[in-house]
Design an enzyme around this catalytic site. Structure first.
Site, PDB file in Angstrom:
ATOM      1  N   GLU A  15       0.765  -1.182   0.099  1.00  0.00           N
ATOM      2  CA  GLU A  15       0.006   0.023   0.080  1.00  0.00           C
ATOM      3  C   GLU A  15       1.118   1.432   0.010  1.00  0.00           C
ATOM      4  O   GLU A  15       1.940   1.408   0.193  1.00  0.00           O
ATOM      5  CB  GLU A  15      -0.831   0.052   1.412  1.00  0.00           C
ATOM      6  CG  GLU A  15      -2.128  -0.863   1.062  1.00  0.00           C
ATOM      7  CD  GLU A  15      -3.431  -0.013   0.334  1.00  0.00           C
ATOM      8  OE1 GLU A  15      -2.805   1.282  -0.218  1.00  0.00           O
ATOM      9  OE2 GLU A  15      -4.366  -0.520   0.211  1.00  0.00           O
ATOM     10  N   ARG A 101      -6.903  -0.250  13.066  1.00  0.00           N
ATOM     11  CA  ARG A 101      -5.707   0.335  12.643  1.00  0.00           C
ATOM     12  C   ARG A 101      -5.967   1.426  11.439  1.00  0.00           C
ATOM     13  O   ARG A 101      -6.980   1.560  11.152  1.00  0.00           O
ATOM     14  CB  ARG A 101      -4.751  -0.587  12.015  1.00  0.00           C
ATOM     15  CG  ARG A 101      -5.389  -1.251  10.446  1.00  0.00           C
ATOM     16  CD  ARG A 101      -4.292  -1.912  10.048  1.00  0.00           C
ATOM     17  NE  ARG A 101      -4.905  -2.739   8.775  1.00  0.00           N
ATOM     18  CZ  ARG A 101      -5.070  -2.415   7.512  1.00  0.00           C
ATOM     19  NH1 ARG A 101      -4.993  -0.963   7.396  1.00  0.00           N
ATOM     20  NH2 ARG A 101      -5.540  -3.180   6.585  1.00  0.00           N
ATOM     21  N   ASN A 103      -5.386   3.225   7.900  1.00  0.00           N
ATOM     22  CA  ASN A 103      -5.558   2.355   6.480  1.00  0.00           C
ATOM     23  C   ASN A 103      -4.995   3.556   5.577  1.00  0.00           C
ATOM     24  O   ASN A 103      -3.923   3.662   5.628  1.00  0.00           O
ATOM     25  CB  ASN A 103      -7.079   2.110   6.083  1.00  0.00           C
ATOM     26  CG  ASN A 103      -6.906   1.044   5.032  1.00  0.00           C
ATOM     27  OD1 ASN A 103      -5.859   0.218   4.746  1.00  0.00           O
ATOM     28  ND2 ASN A 103      -7.965   1.419   4.125  1.00  0.00           N
ATOM     29  N   ASP A 121     -10.716  -6.897  11.221  1.00  0.00           N
ATOM     30  CA  ASP A 121     -11.664  -7.594  10.810  1.00  0.00           C
ATOM     31  C   ASP A 121     -12.476  -6.844   9.668  1.00  0.00           C
ATOM     32  O   ASP A 121     -13.881  -6.589  10.023  1.00  0.00           O
ATOM     33  CB  ASP A 121     -12.537  -8.204  11.945  1.00  0.00           C
ATOM     34  CG  ASP A 121     -13.445  -9.390  11.422  1.00  0.00           C
ATOM     35  OD1 ASP A 121     -13.340  -9.746  10.038  1.00  0.00           O
ATOM     36  OD2 ASP A 121     -14.239  -9.952  12.018  1.00  0.00           O
ATOM     37  N   ASN A 149     -10.938   4.686   2.134  1.00  0.00           N
ATOM     38  CA  ASN A 149      -9.933   4.387   1.147  1.00  0.00           C
ATOM     39  C   ASN A 149      -9.932   5.601   0.240  1.00  0.00           C
ATOM     40  O   ASN A 149     -10.741   6.288   0.172  1.00  0.00           O
ATOM     41  CB  ASN A 149      -9.938   3.061   0.496  1.00  0.00           C
ATOM     42  CG  ASN A 149      -8.629   2.108   0.558  1.00  0.00           C
ATOM     43  OD1 ASN A 149      -7.671   2.574   0.314  1.00  0.00           O
ATOM     44  ND2 ASN A 149      -9.128   1.016   0.946  1.00  0.00           N
ATOM     45  N   ASP A 201     -10.479   0.795  -4.199  1.00  0.00           N
ATOM     46  CA  ASP A 201      -9.070   1.074  -3.184  1.00  0.00           C
ATOM     47  C   ASP A 201      -8.437   2.193  -3.265  1.00  0.00           C
ATOM     48  O   ASP A 201      -9.054   3.207  -3.139  1.00  0.00           O
ATOM     49  CB  ASP A 201      -8.351  -0.194  -3.559  1.00  0.00           C
ATOM     50  CG  ASP A 201      -7.638  -0.959  -2.013  1.00  0.00           C
ATOM     51  OD1 ASP A 201      -7.091  -0.119  -1.425  1.00  0.00           O
ATOM     52  OD2 ASP A 201      -7.660  -2.026  -2.100  1.00  0.00           O
TER      53      ASP A 201
END
Length: 291
Positions: A15, A101, A103, A121, A149, A201
């Site tokens: 990423e 977390r 991203n 999750d 995202n 994404d």
């Protein structure tokens, strides 16, 4: 436009590619591995450094090294000769739930750092994620997100883009963006990705103001015009492209990181690699963080 494999990185979740113009090098991360990578265009050599927790998104820091969104907050990371990352935590995040977390993230055109948070999750589909701004202080700006995202800014900085890549959402929104205060407003649907191949994404913006976004699960990178029209789609030889960034000597190479899923991937042996594409257009140099 054939995609060229530049690093067979085999990243679990490759990423946040960022082109460092001064070094003529591409940096990116593998989120669950907590690793920062560097690929030199001059030598083709790759280096990496290990962080002490998951490492999600990065931006150049004016004091050297990187500003980073990780699991527990915002850090200043400095690569060391022994392969470690010296980490100074600048701000701790109070996540809505345990096991979260950061991203996707990047700086706006004025040097403010933005990053979204998510549950580890992803399959739970819980809208516990939020979007944060860091300009010396960490502030939550948006909430009710599952997997934030696709964060990007128009060339003039007055439009902010944000996606939610969870299968139940698959939307990209545009916001009017106040460049003085760093505030997004007037949220509206920019792209309904359920009408296009792949989940939305990571993203980038080119000099024409067009929005490039990885179509995860579809092996494509899409270019949308500022009015939301699909202009072109470029293929990569993996199912899960994760994020794209412009780089190269003339900022006209599109670099794409990818995800290497578990299970049988015999049909995509290059999954988790980093690819280069000739996009036919130039990008914009990525802003560094301005404290």
């Amino acid at each position: 436009m054939t995609a060229e494999l530049i690093v067979d990185a085999r990243n679990a979740t490759g990423e946040c590619p960022v082109w460092n113009t001064a070094e003529q090098a591409l940096y990116w991360v593998d989120i669950p591995a907590g690793r920062l990578y560097r690929w030199s265009a001059a030598t083709g050599q790759t280096q990496s450094w290990q962080a002490e927790e998951m490492l999600a998104c990065i931006a150049l820091h004016p004091a050297g090294g990187w500003l980073a969104g990780m699991q527990s907050g915002i850090f200043h990371l400095q690569p060391q000769d022994d392969g470690s990352l010296k980490a100074e935590r600048l701000a701790q995040v109070e996540h809505a739930r345990p096991h979260m977390r950061f991203n996707d993230g990047r700086c706006d055109r004025q040097g403010r750092f933005w990053a979204g948070s998510m549950l580890l999750d992803m399959a739970a589909g819980t809208a516990a994620g939020a979007l944060y701004r860091y300009d010396g202080q960490l502030q939550q700006v948006l909430d009710d997100l599952i997997v934030p995202n696709g964060l990007a800014f128009s060339p003039d900085g007055r439009t902010m883009y944000l996606s939610d890549s969870h299968p139940s959402a698959q939307a990209v929104w545009a916001f009017d963006y106040d460049t003085d205060s760093g505030t997004p407003h007037d949220r509206r649907l920019f792209i309904d990705m359920k009408q296009h191949p792949g989940r939305p994404d990571g993203a980038a913006v080119d000099v024409d103001g067009c929005y490039w976004i990885c179509g995860n699960d579809a092996g494509l990178v899409h270019r949308f015009t500022p009015d939301g029209r699909l202009d072109r789609s470029l293929a990569v030889p993996v199912k899960k492209p994760a994020m794209c960034a412009f780089g190269g000597a003339n900022l006209d190479t599109l670099f794409v990181t990818s995800i290497r899923p578990g299970g049988d991937i015999s049909d995509q042996p290059l999954a988790g690699g980093v690819f280069a594409l000739r996009a036919g257009v130039s990008g914009i140099e990525e802003p560094a963080f301005i404290p």
